[in-house]
Motif scaffolding. Structure first.
Motif, PDB file in Angstrom:
ATOM      1  N   THR A   2      46.295  52.917  96.622  1.00 51.43           N
ATOM      2  CA  THR A   2      46.761  51.750  97.633  1.00 51.43           C
ATOM      3  C   THR A   2      47.040  52.869  99.334  1.00 51.43           C
ATOM      4  O   THR A   2      46.767  51.745 100.604  1.00 51.43           O
ATOM      5  CB  THR A   2      47.860  50.946  98.033  1.00 51.43           C
ATOM      6  OG1 THR A   2      48.780  51.376  97.516  1.00 51.43           O
ATOM      7  CG2 THR A   2      47.754  49.510  96.187  1.00 51.43           C
ATOM      8  N   ALA A  35      44.173  53.715 101.114  1.00 52.85           N
ATOM      9  CA  ALA A  35      43.207  52.944 101.115  1.00 52.85           C
ATOM     10  C   ALA A  35      43.345  52.011 102.536  1.00 52.85           C
ATOM     11  O   ALA A  35      42.723  51.930 103.337  1.00 52.85           O
ATOM     12  CB  ALA A  35      43.052  51.432 100.448  1.00 52.85           C
ATOM     13  N   ARG A  36      44.755  52.405 102.986  1.00 53.45           N
ATOM     14  CA  ARG A  36      45.344  52.640 104.183  1.00 53.45           C
ATOM     15  C   ARG A  36      45.899  53.670 105.211  1.00 53.45           C
ATOM     16  O   ARG A  36      46.192  52.941 105.921  1.00 53.45           O
ATOM     17  CB  ARG A  36      46.658  51.382 103.820  1.00 53.45           C
ATOM     18  CG  ARG A  36      47.128  49.610 103.489  1.00 53.45           C
ATOM     19  CD  ARG A  36      47.257  49.501 105.266  1.00 53.45           C
ATOM     20  NE  ARG A  36      47.490  47.832 104.252  1.00 53.45           N
ATOM     21  CZ  ARG A  36      46.792  46.781 104.908  1.00 53.45           C
ATOM     22  NH1 ARG A  36      46.649  47.119 106.774  1.00 53.45           N
ATOM     23  NH2 ARG A  36      47.148  45.437 104.713  1.00 53.45           N
ATOM     24  N   LEU A  88      48.166  55.408 104.929  1.00 56.52           N
ATOM     25  CA  LEU A  88      49.232  55.938 104.587  1.00 56.52           C
ATOM     26  C   LEU A  88      49.823  57.191 104.435  1.00 56.52           C
ATOM     27  O   LEU A  88      50.973  57.747 104.220  1.00 56.52           O
ATOM     28  CB  LEU A  88      50.365  55.032 104.078  1.00 56.52           C
ATOM     29  CG  LEU A  88      50.270  53.671 104.904  1.00 56.52           C
ATOM     30  CD1 LEU A  88      51.310  53.239 104.208  1.00 56.52           C
ATOM     31  CD2 LEU A  88      50.584  54.192 106.752  1.00 56.52           C
ATOM     32  N   ASP A 121      52.326  49.644 109.509  1.00 57.62           N
ATOM     33  CA  ASP A 121      51.267  49.580 108.339  1.00 57.62           C
ATOM     34  C   ASP A 121      52.538  49.786 107.141  1.00 57.62           C
ATOM     35  O   ASP A 121      51.441  49.757 106.315  1.00 57.62           O
ATOM     36  CB  ASP A 121      50.790  51.418 109.072  1.00 57.62           C
ATOM     37  CG  ASP A 121      49.741  50.909 110.010  1.00 57.62           C
ATOM     38  OD1 ASP A 121      49.124  49.671 110.053  1.00 57.62           O
ATOM     39  OD2 ASP A 121      49.936  51.969 110.367  1.00 57.62           O
ATOM     40  N   LEU A 141      52.649  46.458 105.834  1.00 60.97           N
ATOM     41  CA  LEU A 141      51.493  45.785 105.772  1.00 60.97           C
ATOM     42  C   LEU A 141      51.438  46.149 104.226  1.00 60.97           C
ATOM     43  O   LEU A 141      50.851  45.213 103.173  1.00 60.97           O
ATOM     44  CB  LEU A 141      50.270  46.286 106.807  1.00 60.97           C
ATOM     45  CG  LEU A 141      50.574  45.197 107.492  1.00 60.97           C
ATOM     46  CD1 LEU A 141      49.133  45.930 108.853  1.00 60.97           C
ATOM     47  CD2 LEU A 141      50.290  43.764 107.299  1.00 60.97           C
ATOM     48  N   TRP A 142      51.628  47.814 104.253  1.00 59.59           N
ATOM     49  CA  TRP A 142      50.876  48.586 102.238  1.00 59.59           C
ATOM     50  C   TRP A 142      52.036  47.518 100.918  1.00 59.59           C
ATOM     51  O   TRP A 142      51.356  47.614 100.340  1.00 59.59           O
ATOM     52  CB  TRP A 142      51.237  49.624 102.813  1.00 59.59           C
ATOM     53  CG  TRP A 142      51.184  51.028 101.044  1.00 59.59           C
ATOM     54  CD1 TRP A 142      50.087  51.163 100.990  1.00 59.59           C
ATOM     55  CD2 TRP A 142      52.659  51.270 101.018  1.00 59.59           C
ATOM     56  NE1 TRP A 142      50.206  51.311  99.522  1.00 59.59           N
ATOM     57  CE2 TRP A 142      51.947  51.904  99.319  1.00 59.59           C
ATOM     58  CE3 TRP A 142      53.561  51.097 100.825  1.00 59.59           C
ATOM     59  CZ2 TRP A 142      52.870  52.552  98.370  1.00 59.59           C
ATOM     60  CZ3 TRP A 142      54.051  52.293 100.285  1.00 59.59           C
ATOM     61  CH2 TRP A 142      54.295  52.563  98.794  1.00 59.59           C
ATOM     62  N   ASP A 181      50.467  44.245 100.563  1.00 62.85           N
ATOM     63  CA  ASP A 181      49.602  44.619  99.494  1.00 62.85           C
ATOM     64  C   ASP A 181      50.489  44.861  98.213  1.00 62.85           C
ATOM     65  O   ASP A 181      49.248  44.210  97.247  1.00 62.85           O
ATOM     66  CB  ASP A 181      48.715  46.095 100.271  1.00 62.85           C
ATOM     67  CG  ASP A 181      48.046  45.290 101.143  1.00 62.85           C
ATOM     68  OD1 ASP A 181      47.715  44.395 101.709  1.00 62.85           O
ATOM     69  OD2 ASP A 181      47.187  46.312 101.579  1.00 62.85           O
TER      70      ASP A 181
END
Length: 162
Positions: free
Chosen positions: A88, A91-92, A94, A120, A123-124, A127
């Motif tokens: 993840t 994908a972001r 980060l 960010d 948002l992570w 998710d």
């Protein structure tokens, strides 16, 4: 009092009677009608405020139901937290801000970020919560010494609920 009233001239009796009726109406208005009317106006304003609030919240009802009905993804439930966090973060985008990640338990991991964008990161975390049922068990956020506005240093302990 009756003797005094009877001793008055007819014109004076009329004047005193009209004055007494006016005083009675003034007292009724001041001590009964005005407080009731003030309470009624306050209740009317309160009802109007509640109706406006409900009208503003109605469009959000559908989105709140959609959020609560989101179930964790079954494909991620067998993966370890280390794998989930790694995938993840990549994908972001980060993964560049990640300084350290360390498993704490079989369902937990501690991650440390340096100079990461706060938006960010949030948002992570959303998710992770929606897709993998991972929540922040504890955390520490601080502004970075060399960071631009909106960037922070963070240490988070994440736990997955089964």
């Amino acid at each position: 009092m009756r003797d005094w009233f009877d001793s008055l001239a007819p014109r004076e009796r009329l004047f005193v009677s009209v004055g007494a009726v006016a005083v009675v109406f003034a007292l009724l208005y001041a001590f009964i009608w005005a407080p009731l009317d003030t309470g009624h106006k306050a209740l009317r304003a309160s009802v109007t405020d509640w109706e406006r609030s409900l009208a503003e919240l109605r469009p959000l009802r559908g989105s709140a139901a959609a959020v609560t009905n989101v179930a964790p993804r079954s494909s991620g439930s067998q993966q370890t937290p280390v794998v989930i966090v790694d995938q993840t973060l990549r994908a972001r985008g980060l993964d560049r801000a990640l300084r350290r990640s360390q498993p704490t338990t079989s369902n937990g991991i501690r991650v440390e970020f340096e100079n990461v964008a706060f938006d960010d990161l949030v948002l992570w975390l959303d998710d992770l919560g929606r897709q993998y049922a991972m929540q922040v068990a504890s955390g520490s956020l601080s502004t970075s010494s060399q960071a631009a506005p909106g960037r922070i240093d963070a240490t988070l302990t994440l736990e997955r609920s089964l």
